[in-house]
Design a protein around this motif. Structure first.
Motif, PDB file in Angstrom:
ATOM      1  N   GLU A 174       0.760  -1.284  -0.157  1.00 39.28           N
ATOM      2  CA  GLU A 174       0.178  -0.100  -0.142  1.00 39.28           C
ATOM      3  C   GLU A 174       1.046   1.249  -0.195  1.00 39.28           C
ATOM      4  OE1 GLU A 174      -3.215   0.371  -0.295  1.00 39.28           O
ATOM      5  OE2 GLU A 174      -3.911   2.026   0.729  1.00 39.28           O
ATOM      6  N   HIS A 175       2.076   1.046   0.604  1.00 41.39           N
ATOM      7  CA  HIS A 175       3.039   2.554   0.500  1.00 41.39           C
ATOM      8  C   HIS A 175       3.551   2.560  -0.798  1.00 41.39           C
ATOM      9  CE1 HIS A 175       2.523   2.167   4.745  1.00 41.39           C
ATOM     10  NE2 HIS A 175       3.597   1.121   5.154  1.00 41.39           N
ATOM     11  N   LEU A 176       3.418   1.532  -1.601  1.00 42.71           N
ATOM     12  CA  LEU A 176       3.789   1.796  -3.041  1.00 42.71           C
ATOM     13  C   LEU A 176       2.894   2.626  -3.639  1.00 42.71           C
ATOM     14  CD1 LEU A 176       4.738  -1.518  -4.500  1.00 42.71           C
ATOM     15  CD2 LEU A 176       6.388   0.343  -4.045  1.00 42.71           C
ATOM     16  N   VAL A 177       1.545   2.485  -3.375  1.00 46.56           N
ATOM     17  CA  VAL A 177       0.187   3.248  -3.925  1.00 46.56           C
ATOM     18  C   VAL A 177       0.199   4.513  -3.459  1.00 46.56           C
ATOM     19  CG1 VAL A 177      -2.293   3.009  -4.123  1.00 46.56           C
ATOM     20  CG2 VAL A 177      -0.876   0.889  -4.125  1.00 46.56           C
ATOM     21  N   THR A 178       0.596   4.639  -2.210  1.00 44.27           N
ATOM     22  CA  THR A 178       0.399   6.120  -1.586  1.00 44.27           C
ATOM     23  C   THR A 178       1.679   6.995  -1.945  1.00 44.27           C
ATOM     24  OG1 THR A 178       1.500   5.278   0.345  1.00 44.27           O
ATOM     25  CG2 THR A 178      -0.961   5.336   0.209  1.00 44.27           C
ATOM     26  N   GLY A 179       2.882   6.379  -2.202  1.00 42.86           N
ATOM     27  CA  GLY A 179       4.206   7.058  -2.736  1.00 42.86           C
ATOM     28  C   GLY A 179       5.040   7.071  -1.348  1.00 42.86           C
ATOM     29  N   ILE A 208       6.576   1.176   9.141  1.00 42.25           N
ATOM     30  CA  ILE A 208       7.324   2.083   8.166  1.00 42.25           C
ATOM     31  C   ILE A 208       6.791   3.544   8.442  1.00 42.25           C
ATOM     32  CG2 ILE A 208       7.058   2.891   5.691  1.00 42.25           C
ATOM     33  CD1 ILE A 208       8.687   0.275   5.923  1.00 42.25           C
ATOM     34  N   HIS A 209       7.691   4.605   8.539  1.00 40.40           N
ATOM     35  CA  HIS A 209       7.412   5.741   8.362  1.00 40.40           C
ATOM     36  C   HIS A 209       7.414   6.558   6.878  1.00 40.40           C
ATOM     37  CE1 HIS A 209       7.107   7.107  12.778  1.00 40.40           C
ATOM     38  NE2 HIS A 209       7.376   5.575  12.581  1.00 40.40           N
ATOM     39  N   PRO A 210       6.894   7.355   6.698  1.00 39.78           N
ATOM     40  CA  PRO A 210       6.955   8.224   5.234  1.00 39.78           C
ATOM     41  C   PRO A 210       8.357   8.657   5.130  1.00 39.78           C
ATOM     42  CG  PRO A 210       4.826   9.123   6.475  1.00 39.78           C
ATOM     43  CD  PRO A 210       5.732   8.253   7.553  1.00 39.78           C
ATOM     44  N   ALA A 211       8.806   8.188   3.959  1.00 35.85           N
ATOM     45  CA  ALA A 211      10.232   8.748   3.824  1.00 35.85           C
ATOM     46  C   ALA A 211      10.685  10.185   4.025  1.00 35.85           C
ATOM     47  CB  ALA A 211      10.645   8.214   2.143  1.00 35.85           C
ATOM     48  N   VAL A 212       9.789  10.964   3.924  1.00 32.74           N
ATOM     49  CA  VAL A 212      10.004  12.382   3.928  1.00 32.74           C
ATOM     50  C   VAL A 212       9.947  12.880   5.348  1.00 32.74           C
ATOM     51  CG1 VAL A 212       9.281  13.154   1.607  1.00 32.74           C
ATOM     52  CG2 VAL A 212       7.658  12.955   3.406  1.00 32.74           C
TER      53      VAL A 212
END
Ligand SMILES: [Zn+2]
Ligand SMILES: [Zn+2]
Length: 369
Positions: free
Chosen positions: A44-49, A286-290
């Motif tokens: 799902e993290h791929l879908v959300t970016g 996971i945390h957002p990469a940013v």
């Protein structure tokens, strides 16, 4: 050959189920016919970016199946072998592997590109090379992967349960057993009860925890956690604070394991607030990469000797731990059946993820006929 796969072409779009062209396995690679694939939150993290991997990409990294063809140079597998994929490859020879940290194998560096280890692609559609989630691409009837991603298992184990060992089960179980080092008599809090959190609860139970707090806003997930061995529940970190304080005579939780779908740095202070002196907060989600900010009482780290540690793939050694956990399943000590809320055909992958977003599933599993 041609086979069916679910491809993500752009961030924010749905999975597209298409026929793809699949090349034969190259050097060190194997062709695997998949039996099942878990639908982990990480896809799902791929879908959300949130996971900025190169697209187009075939999703899925929690798979199990049967080896159908081996390429040149493959030494540890033959056609007919049953395998679970490790979502991180393990070569067995790099510094991480050879010091007992296969979860950090240097081959993992190739994951963001999603190609084979030599940088080329075996999967193609619409004239384009396709990437593979975690170099696996388990949302497909067949895939070609490196031998380093395959862990051979006994032939009699059900593959629609064994697939869960490729990511969620080992990640959750190891977060408790290895990263948090839960010991007999510990008070443990697991924050977020999905496919990872449910197994963090199971790991804490097997490691001898005295109290296991399952913290989740969804009632059905809290109920499910009790089946996996939780002893107490709370709806949020805020609600957990006074409850754990009372139940632990003010000592708080020795181990706090963060297993939400997506973490939030602002919650770290609340996690530390329920943590005991010399207690440990394990950041598994996971945390957002940013995201670079987190709220932390640094004074707590000094005056209370609290620790914050990260954990990837349960800080485990998949080649040893996947067969070990499957033996615990065989003995009835590890519940895999209860993790599977619902099964879907590949065509229903988008429906499966909607059910996950709606909080309906501990784990949805794609089953291929
Ligand atoms: Zn996963
Ligand atoms: Zn390695």
């Amino acid at each position: 050959m041609r086979t069916q796969a679910a491809i993500l072409w752009e961030v924010g779009k749905e999975w597209s189920i298409e026929e793809i062209e699949l090349d034969p396995p190259g050097h060190g690679e194997v062709l695997v016919e998949l039996a099942a694939s878990g639908m982990c939150h990480s896809d799902e993290h791929l879908v959300t970016g949130d996971l900025p991997f190169g697209l187009p990409m075939i999703g899925g990294h929690e798979g199990a199946g049967v080896v159908r063809e081996v390429g040149s140079g493959v030494s540890g597998l033959v056609a007919g072998d049953h395998v679970v994929f490790g979502f991180i490859p393990s070569c067995g020879r790099c510094e991480s592997c050879s010091t007992g940290h296969q979860n950090l194998c240097d081959l993992g560096a190739a994951m963001a590109l999603g190609r084979q280890l030599d940088g080329t692609a075996r999967h193609h559609a619409a004239g384009q090379d396709l990437g593979l989630m975690c170099m696996l691409g388990t949302f497909a009837h067949h895939t070609v992967v490196n031998e380093a991603s395959c862990i051979k298992i006994a032939d009699d184990l059900p593959l629609d349960r064994a697939c869960l060992l490729g990511c969620g089960v080992v990640t959750g179980w190891g977060s408790s057993v290895y990263a948090a080092e839960v010991g007999p008599g510990d008070v443990v809090a697991v924050v977020g009860i999905g496919g990872i959190g449910a197994n963090a609860v199971q790991g804490a139970r097997l490691a001898g925890a005295k109290q296991i707090w399952a913290i989740d806003p969804v009632e059905s997930k809290r109920d499910k956690a009790m089946e996996f061995g939780a002893t107490h529940t709370a709806t949020s970190l805020e609600a957990a604070l006074p409850a754990i304080e009372e139940a632990s005579w003010g000592r708080m939780a020795n181990k706090v394991i963060m297993t939400m779908g997506v973490g939030d740095g602002a919650l770290l202070a609340s996690a530390l607030a329920i943590t005991a002196k010399r207690g440990k907060v394990v950041v598994t989600n996971i945390h957002p990469a940013v995201e670079t900010a987190a709220s932390v009482s640094l004074l707590d780290l000094t005056l209370m000797e609290k620790q914050v540690v990260g954990s990837l793939f349960g800080s485990a050694n998949p080649r040893a731990d996947i067969p070990r956990l499957l033996e615990l399943y065989r003995l009835g000590q590890l519940d895999l059946d209860g993790l599977v809320t619902k099964t879907y055909p590949l065509e229903a992958v988008n429906e499966g993820y909607q059910d996950m977003r709606d909080g309906k599933n501990i784990r949805g599993v794609l089953v291929y006929s």
